[in-house]
Design a protein around this motif. Sequence first.
Motif, short mmCIF file in Angstrom:
data_model
loop_
_atom_site.label_atom_id
_atom_site.label_comp_id
_atom_site.label_asym_id
_atom_site.label_seq_id
_atom_site.Cartn_x
_atom_site.Cartn_y
_atom_site.Cartn_z
N GLN A 1 68.47 51.10 -18.78
CA GLN A 1 68.50 51.48 -17.37
C GLN A 1 67.77 52.81 -17.19
O GLN A 1 68.12 53.81 -17.83
N SER B 1 66.86 56.00 -14.99
CA SER B 1 67.41 56.78 -13.87
C SER B 1 66.52 57.98 -13.62
O SER B 1 66.49 58.93 -14.41
N ILE C 1 70.88 54.15 -21.28
CA ILE C 1 70.38 54.86 -20.09
C ILE C 1 69.31 55.85 -20.54
O ILE C 1 69.47 56.54 -21.55
N ASN D 1 76.45 54.25 -11.89
CA ASN D 1 75.38 53.27 -11.62
C ASN D 1 75.22 52.33 -12.81
O ASN D 1 74.99 51.12 -12.63
N VAL E 1 75.02 58.80 -12.63
CA VAL E 1 74.22 57.93 -13.50
C VAL E 1 75.10 56.92 -14.21
O VAL E 1 74.77 55.74 -14.31
N ILE F 1 67.46 59.01 -18.68
CA ILE F 1 67.44 59.86 -17.49
C ILE F 1 66.18 60.72 -17.52
O ILE F 1 65.87 61.35 -18.53
#
Length: 275
Positions: free
Chosen positions: A238, A240, A216, A260, A257, A218
């Motif tokens: 991913q 975010s 992830i 998801n 987050v 962010i």
Amino acid sequence: MMKDDNVGKILFGWTSFIRKFVLRVLRVGPIPSHIAVIMDGNRRYAKKKKLDEGAGHDAGAFALLCLLVNCYELGVKYLSAYAFSIDNFRRKPNEVQKIMDLLRESITLLTRIAKHLPVRVHFAGNLALLSADLRDAALRLMEATAGYSKFVFTICVCYTYSDEIIHAVQESCQEKCNHIQEIRGIDACGHQDENLIKLADIEKHMYMAIAPDPDILIRTGDEYRLSNYLLWQTSCTQLSSLSTLWPEFSIWHLVWVVLNFQLNNPYLEKKKMQL
């Protein structure tokens, strides 16, 4: 100004029980191994709250240390933060100095936190651009925590992806050059394949070689750009983007987050298998 008593607030705050309960529930699903963050919105936060500009960076540093503890308790193994870009040296001198002072204070706090949590701290980037005293403090902290492996916290400072690639290529070329000199006169022709620079050579010399590719990434502050951060490592990550400003980032944003991520995990794993 960051204060030492923030360590107690981060580690032993009154919300500790609620946090632990929420994170335990979240651990029922797949947990990301590596979370990376681009911390955007410190200056906008200070303006929004009518604070001195530097106070936004203080609040942002505290939010990052809280995220560190939450990720540790969640079971995340790697956390990486884009703390200072090489391009940020173009900002006003007083702001650059504020960030450097804050980095120095954060090193002190991380040294104390490491006494409670087995956190390995790693600084990734062109550390030669830091002042000698700050660079020495960073190196001492890395050395002091090098024996920890449960959780790795990487602070990307004086970092850009472009500089990381240049560094990795230069180091790979130097390594191959040294190898060629070693085998010269023995059987250089028989080692031609070994003399070629391969993907593994580049990745080995990356600033971020210490961590796997992020699951992830962010970015706060309602921004969608990667800003020259981890471009090599984020092909199956991913992304975010959150509208909240970084100092307002809380455990509830982290929960959203990760939930998801858990929802999209089968798709992300399939994409990794196709590479």
